[in-house]
Design an enzyme around this catalytic site. Structure first.
Site, PDB file in Angstrom:
ATOM      1  N   GLU A   1      -6.272   3.890  -6.059  1.00 33.45           N
ATOM      2  CA  GLU A   1      -7.577   3.998  -5.405  1.00 33.45           C
ATOM      3  C   GLU A   1      -8.098   5.400  -5.694  1.00 33.45           C
ATOM      4  OE1 GLU A   1      -9.845   3.839  -1.122  1.00 33.45           O
ATOM      5  OE2 GLU A   1      -8.083   5.055  -1.490  1.00 33.45           O
TER       6      GLU A   1
ATOM      7  N   ASP B   1       0.862  -1.177   0.000  1.00 38.10           N
ATOM      8  CA  ASP B   1       0.000   0.000   0.000  1.00 38.10           C
ATOM      9  C   ASP B   1       0.900   1.229   0.000  1.00 38.10           C
ATOM     10  OD1 ASP B   1      -2.501   1.502   0.454  1.00 38.10           O
ATOM     11  OD2 ASP B   1      -3.208  -0.410   1.264  1.00 38.10           O
TER      12      ASP B   1
HETATM   13  O1  ISL Z   1     -14.350   4.252   3.508  1.00 35.98           O
HETATM   14  C1  ISL Z   1     -14.489   5.406   3.231  1.00 35.98           C
HETATM   15  C2  ISL Z   1     -15.238   6.298   4.067  1.00 35.98           C
HETATM   16  O2  ISL Z   1     -16.529   5.835   4.079  1.00 35.98           O
HETATM   17  C3  ISL Z   1     -13.896   5.950   2.052  1.00 35.98           C
HETATM   18  O3  ISL Z   1     -14.319   7.211   1.768  1.00 35.98           O
HETATM   19  C4  ISL Z   1     -12.400   5.944   2.273  1.00 35.98           C
HETATM   20  O4  ISL Z   1     -12.062   6.845   3.255  1.00 35.98           O
HETATM   21  C5  ISL Z   1     -11.734   6.323   0.985  1.00 35.98           C
HETATM   22  O5  ISL Z   1     -12.030   5.288   0.112  1.00 35.98           O
HETATM   23  C6  ISL Z   1     -10.239   6.401   1.138  1.00 35.98           C
HETATM   24  O6  ISL Z   1      -9.731   5.220   1.661  1.00 35.98           O
HETATM   25  C7  ISL Z   1      -8.360   5.081   1.826  1.00 35.98           C
HETATM   26  O7  ISL Z   1      -7.769   6.183   2.462  1.00 35.98           O
HETATM   27  C8  ISL Z   1      -8.132   6.429   3.817  1.00 35.98           C
HETATM   28  C9  ISL Z   1      -8.113   5.177   4.683  1.00 35.98           C
HETATM   29  O8  ISL Z   1      -8.775   5.427   5.887  1.00 35.98           O
HETATM   30  C10 ISL Z   1      -8.765   4.007   3.999  1.00 35.98           C
HETATM   31  O9  ISL Z   1      -8.649   2.861   4.784  1.00 35.98           O
HETATM   32  C11 ISL Z   1      -8.091   3.850   2.663  1.00 35.98           C
HETATM   33  O10 ISL Z   1      -8.506   2.715   1.963  1.00 35.98           O
HETATM   34  C12 ISL Z   1      -7.135   7.416   4.325  1.00 35.98           C
HETATM   35  O11 ISL Z   1      -5.833   6.947   4.096  1.00 35.98           O
END
Ligand code: ISL
Length: 585
Positions: free
Chosen positions: A278, A112
């Site tokens: 992502e 990641d």
């Molecule tokens: O799960 C969410 C909130 O409901 C999404 O908006 C999520 O925050 C978004 O997909 C970004 O996710 C990624 O970055 C975040 C982290 O908390 C998540 O686990 C990660 O997958 C910040 O780094």
């Protein structure tokens, strides 16, 4: 096919720059996967000890959620040292051992990459925060209070944007007399990608990991790295409160430039890697640009349309059941949009999403059938499928009944904010129970014991009590189980080029809840029929008998082997079946 032909095919695929079209990725969330030392938190040695499960499943790539040094405000998505492993998870030696052991089994390891923000405990931020004249001041986003407002008081925030995790995106820093930007928690300050020093520090770190032997990156919220300048207010919401700033920080003007620069600086001249961005809020137009190989940005992106289908008008925590048919329509749109350029990532589950069998399936009446139907339609689309730990055994949402049961910062912030607004606790808990990210984070259910074989200690987040019924041990080698169905789907992708490379065409069979599609590649065809509802559904398949010579390759219910007979009666709830044929001659 002869064994020689099989290995020729294998080696031809191994050479291809788009090798990931034939690959299946498995996401490990290390904290919840397997504990090796009894502290109740999963770790790298735990992952190593379970590699046999991943080899048994047949996956090609493991994506490891963050294991870097972190104060764990957001379970490792807040990194304080990009070049070390958090002691909770182990050491760099443990990681090297895991990478070697995975490679020995032909499994690649993707890490990641969380570089939209760091932890506030990263030395970069500590230096940035140390004073307005710090050489690292502009590595992050600092801003004075809104003109005419008393600094540090409500309303003085430089912009009106709402954080992903509730409340404002600005945190007042008394010592240096300015605010800093954090799109997520206040312990996750955003890096300033406008600063070339920041970008090159990130690229340097990425090269360091690739040189160490890892095989690519899953790039966290990578479409948030370019903000629209100058940072400014978003339109007010009719109901007031913090505004949706996302149009001002998502898919910003320099996103493609930054990714192309990253590609040149980090990936050019290397092969066999996988990059997946992502990208919340990404549109099909943006996704086509991001994943067009000719543009050299990323191999594929995670889009969010389908995982938003059950969000209600008041947001994620006020969900509503989508219409049967909504999921198939959303997937079809993305299949069609990326048919000629780019590539889809196929996922229903990850560490941020409540369990798909509970959200989109029927985890009460048709648990096994809906878990396997959802898997079938996901894995047989055109794109690279992602399996999230526990999905392969149909793990469900957990019975959270009390706020003390939750651990996730998003859930806890949401609850605190809702309480401050005067919402009824029972209502808020109901929303959290169905949508909290903690649903995805309960420990993997290896065995039917109280701690599910996850730990010998006290798990950091309670094991779902249905481990008594749902576990790897209860499914391994059991025909028709969810686990064996996933294995069969993964094997199909490896065995049939049409799964990896075929075109996708949705068939109209007269009922939107039936997802029927054909994949085609060089005279090979695959027919997939799935009832994505809990009622029997009739199928009007034109020319069904033309498929009668096709071979039934997989089904999650007892159904006739011939297509024309299978569609003569309504499809059972969540029935999913697959046929394969090759053109004559
Ligand atoms: O799960 C969410 C909130 O409901 C999404 O908006 C999520 O925050 C978004 O997909 C970004 O996710 C990624 O970055 C975040 C982290 O908390 C998540 O686990 C990660 O997958 C910040 O780094």
């Amino acid at each position: 096919m002869s064994m020689d032909a099989v290995s020729d095919r294998e080696s031809a695929w191994a050479q291809r720059p788009d090798w990931w079209k034939r690959a299946v990725v498995y996401q490990v969330y290390p904290r919840s996967f397997q504990d090796s030392d009894g502290d109740g938190v999963g770790d790298l040695r735990g992952v190593l000890s379970r590699l046999d499960h991943l080899a048994y499943l047949g996956v090609d790539v493991v994506w490891l959620s963050p294991i870097y040094r972190s104060p764990h405000a957001d379970n490792g998505y807040d990194i304080s040292d990009y070049r070390d492993i958090d002691p909770l998870f182990g050491t760099l030696d443990d990681l090297d051992a895991l990478v070697d052991a995975a490679h020995a089994r032909g499994i690649r390891i993707v890490m990641d990459l969380v570089v939209n923000h760091t932890s506030d405990e990263h030395t970069w931020f500590a230096e940035s925060r140390s004073g307005r004249d710090s050489p690292r001041r502009d590595w992050y986003w600092w801003s004075p209070a809104r003109p005419g407002h008393e600094p540090g008081t409500p309303g003085a925030e430089p912009t009106n944007w709402e954080s992903f995790f509730s409340g404002p995106v600005w945190q007042w820093d008394e010592a240096s007399g300015e605010y800093y930007l954090h799109l997520f928690d206040r312990k996750q300050p955003d890096l300033n990608w406008e600063n070339p020093e920041v970008r090159h520090a990130v690229y340097d770190m990425m090269r360091w990991w690739l040189d160490r032997g890892i095989d690519g990156f899953r790039m966290d919220v990578i479409n948030l790295i370019s903000k629209r300048l100058p940072l400014s207010d978003a339109p007010e919401r009719p109901e007031g409160g913090w505004a949706d700033g996302s149009p001002l920080y998502m898919n910003g003007p320099r996103l493609h430039e930054f990714l192309q620069e990253m590609h040149r600086e980090v990936f050019a001249g290397r092969s066999g890697l996988l990059t997946v961005g992502e990208t919340p809020g990404v549109t099909v137009e943006e996704a086509r640009l991001l994943t067009d190989p000719a543009r050299a940005e990323v191999d594929m992106v995670f889009q969010f349309d389908h995982v938003g289908l059950d969000h209600g008008p008041e947001g994620k925590f006020a969900p509503q059941r989508p219409e049967p048919g909504a999921l198939a329509a959303s997937f079809t749109q993305w299949q069609d949009a990326l048919a000629d350029v780019g590539w889809n990532s196929l996922y229903l589950a990850n560490h941020d999403q409540a369990r798909p069998v509970s959200r989109f399936g029927d985890d009460e009446r048709h648990w096994r059938e809906s878990a396997t139907a959802l898997a079938t339609i996901l894995h047989l689309q055109r794109g690279t499928p992602y399996v999230y730990q526990g999905e392969e055994i149909g793990m469900t949402n957990a019975p959270f009944a009390d706020i003390d049961a939750f651990r996730d910062v998003e859930s806890l912030n949401h609850y605190a904010e809702a309480m401050a607004r005067g919402s009824a606790p029972a209502d808020v808990l109901l929303g959290l129970a169905s949508m909290s990210r903690d649903n995805a984070r309960t420990p993997v259910q290896w065995e039917s014991t109280p701690t599910a074989g996850f730990t010998t200690g006290e798990p950091w987040l309670a094991v779902n009590p249905n481990a008594a019924r749902i576990s790897v041990a209860a499914q391994r080698g059991v025909p028709g189980s969810v686990l064996e169905h996933y294995r069969a789907l993964i094997a199909l992708r490896h065995d049939l080029d049409v799964v990896a490379e075929g075109t996708f065409t949705r068939l109209d069979v007269g009922d939107p809840a039936v997802f029927a599609f054909v994949r085609a590649f060089e005279g090979e065809e695959l027919l997939v029929l799935a009832n994505l509802s809990s009622d029997p559904r009739s199928v009007a398949l034109a020319g069904a008998d033309e498929w009668d010579a096709a071979v039934a390759v997989l089904s999650n219910v007892d159904s006739p082997a011939r297509v024309s007979e299978a569609v003569a009666a309504p499809l059972a709830p969540w029935a999913a079946a697959v046929w394969h044929r090759r053109a004559e001659g």
